[in-house]
Scaffold this active site. Structure first.
Site, PDB file in Angstrom:
ATOM      1  CB  SER A  61       0.119   4.054  -4.283  1.00 57.59           C
ATOM      2  OG  SER A  61      -1.160   3.918  -3.498  1.00 57.59           O
ATOM      3  CB  ILE A  98      -0.374   9.788  11.576  1.00 57.11           C
ATOM      4  CG1 ILE A  98       0.142   8.830  12.715  1.00 57.11           C
ATOM      5  CG2 ILE A  98       0.952  10.429  10.702  1.00 57.11           C
ATOM      6  CD1 ILE A  98       1.354   9.400  13.717  1.00 57.11           C
ATOM      7  N   GLY A 128       0.932  -1.406   0.080  1.00 58.85           N
ATOM      8  CA  GLY A 128       0.037  -0.065   0.138  1.00 58.85           C
ATOM      9  C   GLY A 128       0.810   1.198  -0.017  1.00 58.85           C
ATOM     10  CE1 TYR A 142      -7.452   1.176  10.439  1.00 59.62           C
ATOM     11  CE2 TYR A 142      -7.523   1.870  12.858  1.00 59.62           C
ATOM     12  CZ  TYR A 142      -6.820   1.607  11.650  1.00 59.62           C
ATOM     13  OH  TYR A 142      -5.486   2.213  11.343  1.00 59.62           O
TER      14      TYR A 142
END
Ligand code: NAI
Length: 246
Positions: A10, A187, A8, A154
């Site tokens: 990109s 973040i 992942g 999650y």
């Protein structure tokens, strides 16, 4: 030269990790979801990685799909000769309070965030066992440590990663493969930019350092865990949260 495979990669934190590991001297295998837009973004990341004088190549695969992970692992090994670091970064959210969450929302997050880590650890772990050398780092989250309303899917996937990390650390330790996780907190990403000032201030009240982290501050801890400086660190989950809960 050593090779790192980042899933992942990109955009977001994954792109930042790829660039940091390239700067550290790793050749980078940049995994991206098989779509045109992800490919175009990944190509820009690869260009930036190459500017550090290393090789960078794209590998398309949906990491929730075992067969695609198998083909990718084989292709990376053939292209670079070894896989010395694996960063399981790919992840999604499909938030909702438990009572309103659909089965589809639950299963999709488990498949991309958790099953993918099994796929990649199993396949790349086998390569690393044969090499008798390797570093695996997976992206957990503070949601997996402390829970978060609206994120049962999650937080389940991220808590699972912490258990998987300890198990695989025990299975691969004797082969000189380290297996760790990081648990980032808040973040700064496009996701957090979209929050209102009020939402932001409320979240920051919980953070000892009273600010968001940057993707670079996640990448630097992963860089350490993928370096020989961390050669005796395994089975650990390092929180990168500016002191969220203590
Ligand atoms: P992002 O949404 O910007 O990037 C996620 C990447 O994963 C994208 O490149 C996406 O294309 C890729 N991806 C999604 N599904 C995939 C699949 N099936 N196969 C291959 N690639 C796929 O997210 P961000 O913020 O960069 O997050 C990266 C990781 O860090 C995730 O695992 C996330 O859960 C974790 N994390 C992020 C935090 C944050 O504040 N942003 C906090 C804690 C953990």
């Amino acid at each position: 030269m050593a090779t790192a495979l980042i899933t992942g990669a990109s955009q977001g934190i994954g792109a930042c990790i790829a660039k940091r590991l390239a700067k550290d001297g790793y050749n980078v295998a940049i995994n991206h979801f098989p779509s045109d837009s992800d490919k175009a973004n990944a190509e820009k990341v690869a260009e930036e990685c190459r500017s550090f004088g290393v090789e960078a190549e794209l590998f398309a695969a949906n990491v929730a799909d075992y067969a695609q992970c198998e083909a990718m692992t084989k292709a990376v090994k053939e292209r670079f000769g070894s896989i010395d670091a694996l960063v399981n970064n790919a992840g999604i959210t499909k938030d909702g309070l438990m009572v309103r969450m659909s089965e589809e929302q639950y299963d999709a997050v488990i498949a991309v965030n958790q099953k993918s880590v099994f796929n990649m650890m199993k396949l790349v772990g086998a390569v690393m066992m044969r090499q008798r050398h390797g570093h695996i780092v997976s992206l957990a989250s503070v949601a997996g440590l402390y829970g978060n309303p609206g994120q049962i899917n999650y937080s389940a996937s991220k808590a699972a990663i912490i258990g998987m990390t300890k198990t695989v650390a025990k299975e691969l330790g004797a082969r000189n493969v380290t297996v760790n996780a990081v648990a980032p907190g808040f973040i700064k990403t496009p996701m957090t930019d979209a929050l209102t000032e009020e939402q932001r201030n409320k979240m920051l009240e919980l953070v000892a350092m009273k600010r968001y982290g940057n993707p670079e501050e996640v990448a630097s801890v992963i860089s350490f865990l993928c370096s020989e400086d961390a050669s005796y660190v395994t089975g650990q989950t390092i929180e990168i949260s500016g002191g969220l809960m203590m």
